[in-house]
Design a protein around this motif. Structure first.
Motif, PDB file in Angstrom:
ATOM      1  N   TYR A 133       2.705  -2.843   4.910  1.00 50.08           N
ATOM      2  CA  TYR A 133       3.243  -3.393   6.032  1.00 50.08           C
ATOM      3  C   TYR A 133       1.966  -4.168   6.879  1.00 50.08           C
TER       4      TYR A 133
ATOM      5  N   ASN B 272       1.933   3.260   3.606  1.00 50.83           N
ATOM      6  CA  ASN B 272       2.691   4.371   3.541  1.00 50.83           C
ATOM      7  C   ASN B 272       3.279   4.566   2.213  1.00 50.83           C
TER       8      ASN B 272
ATOM      9  N   THR C 108       7.039   3.615   2.090  1.00 51.66           N
ATOM     10  CA  THR C 108       7.756   2.335   2.553  1.00 51.66           C
ATOM     11  C   THR C 108       6.552   1.073   2.231  1.00 51.66           C
TER      12      THR C 108
END
Length: 275
Positions: free
Chosen positions: A71, A65, A68
């Motif tokens: 991940y 993302n 962010t």
């Protein structure tokens, strides 16, 4: 305190490689099918085992993302591996045409009315470049946007890897006396990893993931715990249906388990045909 700069964000975006783009470009540059490319990535990821790189350089699967960043965790990578496994079988995949569900992919299986749903994923250019370069694969254009930096990182990491490999081999030679034993150990490790992977693929999808009182998870628990001492020559070791149902309703009382549900779970968990 470490701070993110605009350069850091630009490098991160450049490091983000969508799985579909990588598969397609590797397919074109190697003249191999997307299925073959997927098999190659799948098998190598299995060899890594999520730990120290088995072939010298490891890569991971990521969600990404722009806000962010990257991940991943073992659960996410396991789902990505299942997706890659289906692609390796030659099944077609397509993204959900609804823009609201962007990033969701479906497997098109003509023999199955149920189309499995998977999330799209990403590779890091730094990782996949190191892996391809170290193993003499051609480099697709999608990861060459920052080639000078990738080459510097690769050379630095290769020195560390080669040094570690030499020291590990020397240590094994000291322990076993003959280097040929190293091949035997590697073959044993590979066999064990393949066995683990086969077992993981047999685990039902989403087990206990979406509800604490997952009926299938409860049935497996009942089979493993209440039938562990079963002896087919001794009927005393057979848990009675009434007792199992009562135990289930008491244990899962807070979920309001009805008798009919407890009966259904008991039937799934029971490994024998009751007389």
């Amino acid at each position: 305190m470490a701070m993110y700069s605009f350069d850091d964000l630009d490098k991160e975006k450049a490091d983000c490689i969508h799985f579909d783009k990588l598969l397609c470009e590797l397919s074109n540059i190697t003249n191999r099918s997307i299925s073959d490319v997927s098999v190659m990535l799948y098998r190598n990821f299995i060899r890594f085992g999520g730990k120290h790189p088995f072939d010298g350089v490891e890569f991971h699967f990521y969600d990404y993302n722009s806000v962010t960043g990257f991940y991943t965790n073992s659960g996410f990578e396991k789902e990505c591996l299942k997706f890659l496994y289906n692609i390796s079988l030659g099944k077609d995949y397509y993204e959900d045409p609804n823009s609201i569900n962007s990033g969701n992919y479906y497997i098109d299986d003509e023999f199955d009315s149920y189309h499995a749903n998977f999330s799209g994923f990403y590779f890091k250019a730094t990782e996949i470049y190191n892996f391809l370069k170290y193993n003499d694969f051609p480099i697709p254009t999608c990861i060459l946007s920052d080639l000078p930096r990738l080459e510097k990182l690769y050379e630095f990491r290769k020195k560390i890897i080669d040094k570690d490999s030499e020291s590990c081999l020397a240590a094994l030679d000291d322990i076993f006396g003959k280097s040929k034993n190293i091949d035997d150990l590697e073959n044993q490790i590979e066999d064990l990893k393949n066995q683990i992977n086969e077992l993981e693929l047999k685990i039902p999808y989403g087990l206990g993931k979406y509800r604490e009182d997952d009926p299938l998870e409860i049935a497996i628990k009942v089979r493993n715990e209440l039938w562990v001492n079963y002896n087919e020559d001794d009927r005393v070791t057979i848990p009675t249906q009434d007792w199992v149902v009562k135990k289930l309703r008491e244990e899962y009382k807070k979920f309001g388990m009805a008798e009919i549900q407890a009966l259904a779970i008991e039937k799934v968990a029971c490994p024998i045909k009751r007389k």
